[in-house]
Scaffold this motif. Structure first.
Motif, PDB file in Angstrom:
ATOM      1  N   ALA A  40       0.834  -1.209   0.000  1.00 19.23           N
ATOM      2  CA  ALA A  40       0.000   0.000   0.000  1.00 19.23           C
ATOM      3  C   ALA A  40       0.864   1.253   0.000  1.00 19.23           C
ATOM      4  CB  ALA A  40      -0.920  -0.020   1.216  1.00 19.23           C
ATOM      5  N   GLU A  44       1.087   4.329  -2.846  1.00 20.57           N
ATOM      6  CA  GLU A  44       0.937   5.732  -2.457  1.00 20.57           C
ATOM      7  C   GLU A  44       2.181   6.541  -2.845  1.00 20.57           C
ATOM      8  OE1 GLU A  44      -0.509   6.105   1.482  1.00 20.57           O
ATOM      9  OE2 GLU A  44      -0.080   8.253   1.586  1.00 20.57           O
ATOM     10  N   LYS A 249      -5.466   6.778  -3.137  1.00 21.39           N
ATOM     11  CA  LYS A 249      -6.200   6.415  -1.915  1.00 21.39           C
ATOM     12  C   LYS A 249      -7.065   5.167  -2.112  1.00 21.39           C
ATOM     13  CE  LYS A 249      -8.970   8.478   1.752  1.00 21.39           C
ATOM     14  NZ  LYS A 249      -9.778   7.294   1.981  1.00 21.39           N
ATOM     15  N   LEU A 250      -7.828   5.125  -3.212  1.00 16.28           N
ATOM     16  CA  LEU A 250      -8.756   4.018  -3.431  1.00 16.28           C
ATOM     17  C   LEU A 250      -8.008   2.690  -3.512  1.00 16.28           C
ATOM     18  CD1 LEU A 250     -11.645   3.101  -3.946  1.00 16.28           C
ATOM     19  CD2 LEU A 250     -11.281   3.525  -6.384  1.00 16.28           C
ATOM     20  N   ALA A 252      -4.824   2.020  -2.543  1.00 22.85           N
ATOM     21  CA  ALA A 252      -4.104   1.718  -1.304  1.00 22.85           C
ATOM     22  C   ALA A 252      -5.068   1.213  -0.228  1.00 22.85           C
ATOM     23  CB  ALA A 252      -3.375   2.963  -0.813  1.00 22.85           C
ATOM     24  N   ASP A 253      -6.234   1.811  -0.141  1.00 22.64           N
ATOM     25  CA  ASP A 253      -7.221   1.363   0.856  1.00 22.64           C
ATOM     26  C   ASP A 253      -7.697  -0.061   0.563  1.00 22.64           C
ATOM     27  OD1 ASP A 253      -7.003   3.740   2.122  1.00 22.64           O
ATOM     28  OD2 ASP A 253      -8.910   4.573   1.458  1.00 22.64           O
ATOM     29  N   LYS A 256      -4.958  -2.478   1.619  1.00 18.76           N
ATOM     30  CA  LYS A 256      -4.900  -2.572   3.082  1.00 18.76           C
ATOM     31  C   LYS A 256      -6.058  -3.405   3.627  1.00 18.76           C
ATOM     32  CE  LYS A 256      -2.465   1.762   3.996  1.00 18.76           C
ATOM     33  NZ  LYS A 256      -2.595   3.153   4.478  1.00 18.76           N
ATOM     34  N   LEU A 257      -7.261  -3.205   3.067  1.00 18.82           N
ATOM     35  CA  LEU A 257      -8.425  -3.952   3.552  1.00 18.82           C
ATOM     36  C   LEU A 257      -8.278  -5.441   3.267  1.00 18.82           C
ATOM     37  CD1 LEU A 257     -11.279  -3.914   4.751  1.00 18.82           C
ATOM     38  CD2 LEU A 257     -12.169  -3.570   2.440  1.00 18.82           C
TER      39      LEU A 257
END
Length: 389
Positions: A40, A44, A249-250, A252-253, A256-257
């Motif tokens: 992630a 970024e 952001k989308l 990387a999120d 991470k999820l």
């Protein structure tokens, strides 16, 4: 009276096999956790580093990517006259009017088709984006169907080499050079003359306008000035780095999820393993615990000693997991960027925040896995403990 820390070390060394097995389990979980965070972080960093702190990008309001943004020529020409824009070495505004489209090329490894972002640029684009450097061949000649391609495209796609031709937009384009850009997202793009691109794709409007400001501190006043002009009031003004941070952001999120779900499953197993190890340690040391209590050590001292033992295990395991994950820094992968729907190459980036998060995570595993066995050890009856064999 506190139990000496040397007691913890001797206990771990005495039960070397169980200690090593527990360390291995914790290290593998921390490795997965750290690798996900590194991935992630890599996305970024790649996208944020694409933008410059001094550059401003202008897109149509409500457009979350260049693909869906439209800036007409009249608005672009008005923006070019702004006195806040820095000048290039030849005295022209340091500004580029870009269009962005997606084409398909075959991948070398899988022979499947991958999406590639093609950017139409103005002549000042190279001066504006200082990270971009030619790595082979020469710069494209504006007014012709020549293109330069990012190094990541050359490495991953068939026919993306200097001297070869690529067909897209109903035209044939000659590759005359390749470029690097310090590992950011531009290395995953193809660049061509914006005017030739607009003719080839039948597009009368630009996707974005990017320029360097004389004084970046004047952004708010410039933004107000542009949006109060009825001819340019439909555009949105942002720092280039903020735009690319939003782009990352989308994705990387999502990483991470996804990684968090996998890590939770693994961590439950690791915590159960640590708990079993500590329960076994308590069971094997019942007489030892009874002796400690008979010597006058308090219940809380026994609890602290076993809890510290579990935390030490998790710290060593966490350190090993981070060391293992750092090897991933040498690996680079590519996937589809959700913001542009094109291939984006990026690596696993180790950072201080990744190391801190991973160590905190491993300590939490140690506390959760060691707490109940520590409580059991502290609550053992002295007489019963000394009678056990």
């Amino acid at each position: 009276m506190k139990i000496p820390i040397s007691y913890t070390w001797r206990s771990l060394w005495t039960r070397r096999i169980t200690t090593i097995l527990t360390l291995t389990g914790i290290a593998l979980v921390v490795f997965v956790f750290a690798a996900v965070l590194m991935l992630a972080q890599g996305v970024e960093d790649t996208l944020v580093e694409t933008g410059s702190e001094d550059n401003i990008i202008i897109l149509r309001k409500a457009a979350n990517s260049e693909l869906v943004s439209q800036i007409d020529r009249d608005a672009a020409n008005i923006l070019k006259t702004l006195p806040e824009i820095a000048l290039s070495s030849n005295g022209k505004p340091l500004l580029t009017t870009d269009i962005s489209v997606i084409i398909n090329l075959s991948k070398k490894e899988t022979m499947s088709m991958g999406n590639i972002s093609v950017r139409g640029i103005s002549p000042e684009a190279m001066q504006l984006r200082e990270s971009v450097k030619l790595s082979s061949g020469r710069m494209l000649e504006f007014g012709t169907h020549e293109i330069i391609i990012g190094d990541n495209i050359t490495e991953r796609f068939i026919g993306a080499e200097v001297g070869k031709e690529i067909k897209f937009g109903g035209e044939t384009w000659m590759i005359v050079g390749t470029f690097s850009s310090e590992g950011n997202a531009f290395e995953s793009e193809i660049w061509a003359d914006v005017e030739q691109m607009m003719q080839a794709f039948g597009r009368p409007v630009f996707s974005s306008v990017t320029f360097k400001m004389n004084n970046p501190e004047q952004l708010e006043s410039l933004k107000s000035k542009i949006q109060q002009d009825p001819r340019t009031s439909y555009v949105d003004v942002k720092r280039e780095q903020d735009f690319y941070r939003e782009q990352s952001k989308l994705m990387a999120d999502f990483i991470k999820l996804l990684g968090l779900v996998v890590t939770i499953i693994f961590s439950v197993g690791a915590m159960i393993g640590a708990m079993i190890t500590m329960y076994a340690a308590v069971a094997n040391r019942t007489v030892e615990v009874g002796t400690l209590r008979a010597l006058g050590f308090k219940r809380r001292s026994v609890l602290s000693a076993f809890l510290i033992e579990s935390i030490v295990l998790s710290l060593i395991g966490g350190g090993a997991g981070i060391a293992l994950a750092s090897v991933m820094s040498f690996i680079q992968i590519s996937t589809t960027n959700f913001g542009t729907f094109s291939e984006l190459a990026f690596g696993f980036n180790m950072s201080v925040s990744v190391i801190t998060s991973s160590m905190v995570f491993s300590v939490i595993m140690g506390i959760v896995g060691g707490f109940l066995p520590s409580v059991r050890a502290s609550r053992l009856n002295i007489v019963n403990a000394l009678r056990s064999s």
